[in-house]
Design a protein around this motif. Structure first.
Motif, PDB file in Angstrom:
ATOM      1  N   ASP A  97       8.773  -6.846  -1.331  1.00 49.67           N
ATOM      2  CA  ASP A  97       9.493  -5.572  -1.393  1.00 49.67           C
ATOM      3  C   ASP A  97      10.578  -5.551  -0.308  1.00 49.67           C
ATOM      4  OD1 ASP A  97      10.245  -2.821  -1.063  1.00 49.67           O
ATOM      5  OD2 ASP A  97       8.327  -2.180  -1.874  1.00 49.67           O
ATOM      6  N   GLN A 134       5.412   0.544  -3.567  1.00 45.18           N
ATOM      7  CA  GLN A 134       4.271  -0.357  -3.659  1.00 45.18           C
ATOM      8  C   GLN A 134       3.309   0.067  -4.773  1.00 45.18           C
ATOM      9  OE1 GLN A 134       3.381  -3.222  -1.238  1.00 45.18           O
ATOM     10  NE2 GLN A 134       5.604  -3.075  -1.471  1.00 45.18           N
ATOM     11  N   PRO A 176      -1.117  -2.326   0.188  1.00 43.65           N
ATOM     12  CA  PRO A 176       0.122  -3.024  -0.162  1.00 43.65           C
ATOM     13  C   PRO A 176      -0.060  -3.860  -1.422  1.00 43.65           C
ATOM     14  CG  PRO A 176      -0.449  -3.360   2.147  1.00 43.65           C
ATOM     15  CD  PRO A 176      -1.643  -2.750   1.495  1.00 43.65           C
TER      16      PRO A 176
END
Length: 284
Positions: free
Chosen positions: A178, A237, A173
């Motif tokens: 996000d 990501q 990540p």
């Protein structure tokens, strides 16, 4: 957030040498000419604060670089044994590098991941620098999933002495802000369990935990591997960090494969392995 063993199929092609094992923490200069493995080297008082150190033959504090391997497991599980497949591959194809395969304290109820796990990564780096292992102060990270996140976060945000020279993230990540995460209650619950901080109360705190927001023009060369059908790590990501590093002028390579959280085809796995080895050789 624990990957399948990304390169495990490749071990069928390897001839793995046998190395001596020891729990001693200091290297006698006389022994620098031979390979040595030290298991469960302690870097703190907690039982989880240990790493395995694999030292190459003919090493020197002037030129021997160290790859630090950081396992995944959603910051709450996993073990350095999960990265043993990578140890074998590195020994075979990058025999001049030292390898530190590390454990860190796992998060649990009331025992928050941050800053605990970054503190552990720093303690490992300091231990490797300060002990007489016959290695230089040049380090690179290879992390998977949560370990990829920790590797990038440390490399971008805590590399004050420029000891870290490169970082690899395998499905790690990069951005806790996000919308794919912040609009998902399960992720928000995980955030709170990891930090004790509600996202809605302090989104800036989560920016500080996100490599995307910690990257600068002086960030280290980075190689990224992601799957286009990963149920845990949205493609955004990797795509967003790749774009950000490009804007900052930071050398980076982004690789996207068909499949999920590291469970890619043998062809793609071999491609990822080949690119990672080449990246290390060229940039570290």
């Amino acid at each position: 957030m624990k990957t399948n063993n990304l390169f495990i199929g490749l071990l069928l092609f390897l001839l793995i040498p046998i190395y001596s094992c020891s729990n001693e923490e200091n290297d006698d200069p006389v022994e620098l000419t031979i390979a040595k493995t030290m298991l469960d080297v302690s870097y703190g008082t907690d039982a989880q604060q240990v790493f395995d150190l694999h030292l190459p033959a003919n090493r020197s504090s002037n030129y021997t670089k160290t790859l630090i391997l950081v396992h995944g497991g959603a910051w709450i599980e996993g073990d350095k044994a999960d990265m043993n497949y990578a140890v074998d591959i590195i020994k075979q194809f990058l025999p001049d590098y030292a390898i530190a395969n590390v454990n860190y304290r796992l998060a649990s109820a009331g025992n928050y991941a941050f800053p605990m796990q970054i503190d552990d990564i720093d303690a490992i780096v300091q231990k490797l620098k300060n002990e007489n292992y016959g290695i230089s102060d040049d380090f690179g990270f290879v992390g998977t999933s949560a370990g990829g996140h920790l590797s990038m976060l440390y490399s971008y945000g805590y590399n004050a002495n420029n000891d870290i020279k490169m970082v690899c993230s395998i499905v790690g990540p990069t951005n806790f802000t996000d919308p794919n995460y912040t609009n998902n209650q399960a992720w928000l619950d995980l955030y709170y369990n990891l930090t004790g901080v509600n996202y809605a109360d302090n989104p800036t705190y989560y920016e500080q935990l996100s490599p995307l927001f910690r990257a600068t023009t002086s960030s280290v060369p980075t190689i990224l591997f992601y799957g286009n059908a990963d149920p845990l790590i949205p493609t955004s990501q990797g795509v967003d960090l790749h774009a950000k590093l490009g804007q900052l002028g930071v050398y980076n390579e982004f690789n996207l494969y068909n499949g999920g959280h590291g469970d890619w085809s043998q062809t793609d796995t071999l491609d990822a392995y080949t690119k990672l080895i080449a990246f290390i050789q060229n940039k570290f």
